[in-house]
Enzyme design. Structure first.
Site, PDB file in Angstrom:
ATOM      1  N   GLN A 103     -40.292  15.629 -11.486  1.00 18.79           N
ATOM      2  CA  GLN A 103     -40.223  16.346 -10.209  1.00 18.79           C
ATOM      3  C   GLN A 103     -39.051  15.804  -9.394  1.00 18.79           C
ATOM      4  OE1 GLN A 103     -44.436  16.849  -8.418  1.00 18.79           O
ATOM      5  NE2 GLN A 103     -44.560  15.063  -9.749  1.00 18.79           N
ATOM      6  N   ASN A 104     -38.460  14.723  -9.860  1.00 23.28           N
ATOM      7  CA  ASN A 104     -37.401  14.069  -9.096  1.00 23.28           C
ATOM      8  C   ASN A 104     -36.074  14.777  -9.269  1.00 23.28           C
ATOM      9  OD1 ASN A 104     -39.387  12.240  -8.521  1.00 23.28           O
ATOM     10  ND2 ASN A 104     -38.691  10.702  -9.989  1.00 23.28           N
ATOM     11  N   VAL A 105     -35.254  14.689  -8.252  1.00 26.30           N
ATOM     12  CA  VAL A 105     -33.938  15.368  -8.269  1.00 26.30           C
ATOM     13  C   VAL A 105     -32.807  14.338  -8.271  1.00 26.30           C
ATOM     14  CG1 VAL A 105     -34.878  17.379  -7.060  1.00 26.30           C
ATOM     15  CG2 VAL A 105     -33.898  15.510  -5.724  1.00 26.30           C
ATOM     16  N   ASP A 106     -33.170  13.036  -8.366  1.00 26.70           N
ATOM     17  CA  ASP A 106     -32.189  11.966  -8.129  1.00 26.70           C
ATOM     18  C   ASP A 106     -31.290  11.661  -9.327  1.00 26.70           C
ATOM     19  OD1 ASP A 106     -34.970   9.589  -8.145  1.00 26.70           O
ATOM     20  OD2 ASP A 106     -33.810  10.367  -9.847  1.00 26.70           O
ATOM     21  N   HIS A 148     -37.833  20.452 -10.343  1.00 23.93           N
ATOM     22  CA  HIS A 148     -37.421  20.693  -8.947  1.00 23.93           C
ATOM     23  C   HIS A 148     -35.915  20.628  -8.774  1.00 23.93           C
ATOM     24  CE1 HIS A 148     -41.723  19.318  -7.702  1.00 23.93           C
ATOM     25  NE2 HIS A 148     -41.701  20.543  -8.200  1.00 23.93           N
ATOM     26  N   CYS A 162     -22.236  33.914  -4.199  1.00 22.65           N
ATOM     27  CA  CYS A 162     -22.003  34.447  -5.560  1.00 22.65           C
ATOM     28  C   CYS A 162     -22.895  33.787  -6.599  1.00 22.65           C
ATOM     29  CB  CYS A 162     -20.525  34.260  -5.936  1.00 22.65           C
ATOM     30  SG  CYS A 162     -20.103  32.545  -6.304  1.00 22.65           S
ATOM     31  N   GLY A 199     -46.125   7.781 -10.950  1.00 17.56           N
ATOM     32  CA  GLY A 199     -45.525   7.791  -9.610  1.00 17.56           C
ATOM     33  C   GLY A 199     -45.507   9.132  -8.935  1.00 17.56           C
ATOM     34  N   ASN A 245     -49.816   4.405 -11.158  1.00 10.51           N
ATOM     35  CA  ASN A 245     -49.569   4.632  -9.732  1.00 10.51           C
ATOM     36  C   ASN A 245     -50.070   3.416  -8.965  1.00 10.51           C
ATOM     37  OD1 ASN A 245     -49.614   5.733  -6.995  1.00 10.51           O
ATOM     38  ND2 ASN A 245     -49.404   7.748  -7.969  1.00 10.51           N
ATOM     39  N   GLU A 249     -51.538   3.662  -6.241  1.00 14.03           N
ATOM     40  CA  GLU A 249     -52.801   4.003  -5.551  1.00 14.03           C
ATOM     41  C   GLU A 249     -53.491   5.171  -6.244  1.00 14.03           C
ATOM     42  OE1 GLU A 249     -51.008   4.725  -1.724  1.00 14.03           O
ATOM     43  OE2 GLU A 249     -50.835   6.880  -2.107  1.00 14.03           O
TER      44      GLU A 249
HETATM   45  C1  BV8 Z   1     -43.891  27.422  -5.874  1.00 14.43           C
HETATM   46  C2  BV8 Z   1     -37.081  19.237  -4.436  1.00 14.43           C
HETATM   47  C3  BV8 Z   1     -44.320  29.617  -6.675  1.00 14.43           C
HETATM   48  C4  BV8 Z   1     -36.446  19.213  -3.108  1.00 14.43           C
HETATM   49  C5  BV8 Z   1     -39.498  19.372  -4.125  1.00 14.43           C
HETATM   50  C6  BV8 Z   1     -50.465  26.304  -5.531  1.00 14.43           C
HETATM   51  C7  BV8 Z   1     -49.762  26.937  -6.561  1.00 14.43           C
HETATM   52  C8  BV8 Z   1     -48.412  27.173  -6.435  1.00 14.43           C
HETATM   53  C9  BV8 Z   1     -47.723  26.755  -5.277  1.00 14.43           C
HETATM   54  C10 BV8 Z   1     -48.421  26.131  -4.249  1.00 14.43           C
HETATM   55  C11 BV8 Z   1     -49.773  25.906  -4.382  1.00 14.43           C
HETATM   56  N1  BV8 Z   1     -50.191  25.281  -3.243  1.00 14.43           N
HETATM   57  C12 BV8 Z   1     -49.132  25.081  -2.416  1.00 14.43           C
HETATM   58  C13 BV8 Z   1     -48.046  25.611  -2.984  1.00 14.43           C
HETATM   59  C14 BV8 Z   1     -46.718  25.628  -2.385  1.00 14.43           C
HETATM   60  C15 BV8 Z   1     -45.921  24.365  -2.639  1.00 14.43           C
HETATM   61  C16 BV8 Z   1     -46.706  23.088  -2.613  1.00 14.43           C
HETATM   62  O1  BV8 Z   1     -47.128  22.586  -3.646  1.00 14.43           O
HETATM   63  N2  BV8 Z   1     -46.900  22.529  -1.429  1.00 14.43           N
HETATM   64  C17 BV8 Z   1     -47.597  21.262  -1.308  1.00 14.43           C
HETATM   65  C18 BV8 Z   1     -46.903  20.383  -0.267  1.00 14.43           C
HETATM   66  C19 BV8 Z   1     -49.036  21.558  -0.940  1.00 14.43           C
HETATM   67  N3  BV8 Z   1     -45.240  24.477  -3.901  1.00 14.43           N
HETATM   68  C20 BV8 Z   1     -44.055  25.139  -3.947  1.00 14.43           C
HETATM   69  O2  BV8 Z   1     -43.567  25.707  -2.989  1.00 14.43           O
HETATM   70  C21 BV8 Z   1     -43.351  25.164  -5.285  1.00 14.43           C
HETATM   71  N4  BV8 Z   1     -42.969  26.501  -5.637  1.00 14.43           N
HETATM   72  O3  BV8 Z   1     -45.044  27.193  -5.762  1.00 14.43           O
HETATM   73  O4  BV8 Z   1     -43.375  28.659  -6.265  1.00 14.43           O
HETATM   74  C22 BV8 Z   1     -44.768  29.341  -8.074  1.00 14.43           C
HETATM   75  C23 BV8 Z   1     -46.151  29.339  -8.359  1.00 14.43           C
HETATM   76  C24 BV8 Z   1     -46.594  29.142  -9.648  1.00 14.43           C
HETATM   77  C25 BV8 Z   1     -45.660  28.908 -10.670  1.00 14.43           C
HETATM   78  C26 BV8 Z   1     -44.304  28.848 -10.371  1.00 14.43           C
HETATM   79  C27 BV8 Z   1     -43.860  29.060  -9.071  1.00 14.43           C
HETATM   80  C28 BV8 Z   1     -42.055  24.374  -5.214  1.00 14.43           C
HETATM   81  C29 BV8 Z   1     -42.316  22.928  -4.969  1.00 14.43           C
HETATM   82  C30 BV8 Z   1     -41.009  22.123  -5.136  1.00 14.43           C
HETATM   83  C31 BV8 Z   1     -40.617  21.531  -3.812  1.00 14.43           C
HETATM   84  N5  BV8 Z   1     -39.433  20.665  -4.002  1.00 14.43           N
HETATM   85  N6  BV8 Z   1     -38.413  18.635  -4.356  1.00 14.43           N
HETATM   86  C32 BV8 Z   1     -36.033  17.817  -2.717  1.00 14.43           C
HETATM   87  O5  BV8 Z   1     -36.372  16.844  -3.412  1.00 14.43           O
HETATM   88  O6  BV8 Z   1     -35.354  17.707  -1.687  1.00 14.43           O
HETATM   89  S1  BV8 Z   1     -40.997  18.646  -4.071  1.00 14.43           S
HETATM   90  C33 BV8 Z   1     -40.910  16.988  -3.711  1.00 14.43           C
HETATM   91  O7  BV8 Z   1     -42.250  16.552  -3.845  1.00 14.43           O
HETATM   92  C34 BV8 Z   1     -40.117  16.112  -4.678  1.00 14.43           C
HETATM   93  O8  BV8 Z   1     -39.626  16.796  -5.815  1.00 14.43           O
HETATM   94  C35 BV8 Z   1     -41.182  15.108  -5.125  1.00 14.43           C
HETATM   95  O9  BV8 Z   1     -40.925  14.552  -6.371  1.00 14.43           O
HETATM   96  C36 BV8 Z   1     -42.317  16.057  -5.168  1.00 14.43           C
HETATM   97  C37 BV8 Z   1     -43.677  15.602  -5.422  1.00 14.43           C
HETATM   98  O10 BV8 Z   1     -43.905  14.452  -4.672  1.00 14.43           O
HETATM   99  P1  BV8 Z   1     -44.086  13.095  -5.506  1.00 14.43           P
HETATM  100  O11 BV8 Z   1     -43.005  13.042  -6.526  1.00 14.43           O
HETATM  101  O12 BV8 Z   1     -45.463  13.017  -6.000  1.00 14.43           O
HETATM  102  O13 BV8 Z   1     -43.755  12.019  -4.429  1.00 14.43           O
HETATM  103  P2  BV8 Z   1     -44.721  11.489  -3.284  1.00 14.43           P
HETATM  104  O14 BV8 Z   1     -43.878  10.777  -2.297  1.00 14.43           O
HETATM  105  O15 BV8 Z   1     -45.612  12.607  -2.822  1.00 14.43           O
HETATM  106  O16 BV8 Z   1     -45.672  10.442  -4.043  1.00 14.43           O
HETATM  107  C38 BV8 Z   1     -45.142   9.262  -4.595  1.00 14.43           C
HETATM  108  C39 BV8 Z   1     -46.248   8.656  -5.417  1.00 14.43           C
HETATM  109  O17 BV8 Z   1     -45.757   7.499  -6.072  1.00 14.43           O
HETATM  110  C40 BV8 Z   1     -47.451   8.221  -4.590  1.00 14.43           C
HETATM  111  O18 BV8 Z   1     -48.634   8.581  -5.262  1.00 14.43           O
HETATM  112  C41 BV8 Z   1     -47.321   6.678  -4.545  1.00 14.43           C
HETATM  113  O19 BV8 Z   1     -48.599   6.059  -4.532  1.00 14.43           O
HETATM  114  C42 BV8 Z   1     -46.625   6.404  -5.863  1.00 14.43           C
HETATM  115  N7  BV8 Z   1     -45.765   5.220  -5.879  1.00 14.43           N
HETATM  116  C43 BV8 Z   1     -44.956   4.759  -4.886  1.00 14.43           C
HETATM  117  N8  BV8 Z   1     -44.276   3.687  -5.349  1.00 14.43           N
HETATM  118  C44 BV8 Z   1     -44.660   3.474  -6.640  1.00 14.43           C
HETATM  119  C45 BV8 Z   1     -45.618   4.443  -6.986  1.00 14.43           C
HETATM  120  N9  BV8 Z   1     -46.204   4.497  -8.199  1.00 14.43           N
HETATM  121  C46 BV8 Z   1     -45.822   3.558  -9.098  1.00 14.43           C
HETATM  122  N10 BV8 Z   1     -44.914   2.586  -8.844  1.00 14.43           N
HETATM  123  C47 BV8 Z   1     -44.319   2.519  -7.638  1.00 14.43           C
HETATM  124  N11 BV8 Z   1     -43.412   1.546  -7.393  1.00 14.43           N
HETATM  125 ZN    ZN Z   2     -19.448  31.606  -4.371  1.00 10.47          ZN
END
Ligand code: BV8
Ligand code: ZN
Length: 244
Positions: A100-103, A118, A129, A186, A212, A214
């Protein structure tokens, strides 16, 4: 047998493994996670900036956020967790990395064939275009960046409300439904449809291992939850082969 030993055995014995990663795997590289502490940028929540509406409303503010993130990421390096996954891909051909990461840190750690659900912060796409190209300059010389056609470019990422890249998404679903073991690393498992891969894999009979710091909504779908830093757990799960 400890959780780590059990999970290591499952991974070693599996003929096919998929790994789903989220922002947590890059946290030890110094890149802020999406929802973790300090998850605000100039008092804006990431979820509020990573949308087409935010870009239409204030393209410069959104680009300042992405340009800042590109600069943070350019200074970051892959951590032992990224390298362990690249090692697993080399040692197990039937291994699929879904992120899910873009980095781009998985790419820099040597992973290949990555399913980027993502998108990629290092690619730009023209809003006029629709041309798409790589651009690794950080900072960008001017914001918003422009296409050769004169159109305004956007980051090559998937925003909330946008569809996932069809190819990557269908390949990820296929992998989740066919692998013997799914390693979930993660991710807070709250962003869909990416998070749906976890119950999908479980229902298809995969052994699910969560790494994870947590508990998450995915924890109940896991056969084994390894609590701790992915940068420490993954190298223990995927040890460097003795002859290397
Ligand atoms: C879509 C790019 C239609 C941009 C990102 C149900 C079905 C379908 C859609 C939805 C649905 N319910 C809601 C939706 C809409 C929405 C959604 O999910 N909203 C959420 C907030 C409720 N989804 C969408 O809009 C998606 N599109 O649905 O289109 C469709 C439907 C069906 C089929 C196809 C299409 C598009 C979502 C994409 C959004 N873009 N990123 C950018 O990066 O700028 S999402 C963004 O969140 C990042 O990509 C990130 O990776 C991603 C997920 O978050 P996590 O990676 O989990 O990161 P987070 O900070 O949340 O958690 C970190 C975790 O790591 C924690 O658990 C922590 O405890 C742990 N951690 C921390 N440190 C460590 C660790 N673990 C281990 N070691 C460590 N050191
Ligand atoms: Zn262009």
């Amino acid at each position: 047998m400890s959780g780590i030993e059990q999970a290591r055995t499952w991974i070693e014995q599996a003929r096919s493994v998929a790994i789903l990663t989220g922002a947590g795997i890059s946290a030890e590289s110094g890149i802020p996670t999406f929802r973790g502490t300090g998850g605000l940028w100039r008092n804006h929540r990431p979820e509020d900036l990573a949308t087409p509406e935010a870009f239409a409303r204030d393209c410069l503010l959104v680009w300042e956020w992405y340009d800042q993130r590109r600069q943070w990421i350019a200074k970051a390096a892959p951590n032992p967790g990224h390298f362990a996954i690249a090692r697993l891909q080399r040692s197990k051909p039937g291994c699929t990395l879904i992120t899910q990461n873009v980095d781009g840190l998985h790419d820099r750690a040597g992973s290949a064939g990555i399913l980027k659900l993502h998108g990629d912060i290092w690619r730009l796409r023209c809003t006029t275009c629709r041309a798409e190209w790589p651009d690794r300059r950080a900072p960008l010389p001017r914001l918003p960046p422009k296409c050769q056609c004169g159109g305004i470019a956007r980051p090559g990422v998937v925003w909330f409300g946008e569809d996932l890249p069809p190819g990557a998404w269908s390949s990820a679903q296929e992998a989740a439904q066919s692998v013997e073991t799914l390693l979930v690393v993660g991710t807070s498992a709250v962003v869909y449809p990416a998070a749906s891969l976890i119950p999908l894999a479980r229902a298809a009979g995969a052994t699910v291992v969560e790494v994870n710091t947590e508990e998450t909504p995915a924890s109940t779908a896991a056969h084994c939850c390894l609590r701790g830093l992915s940068g420490e757990i993954l190298p223990a799960l995927i040890p460097v082969p003795p002859d290397s």
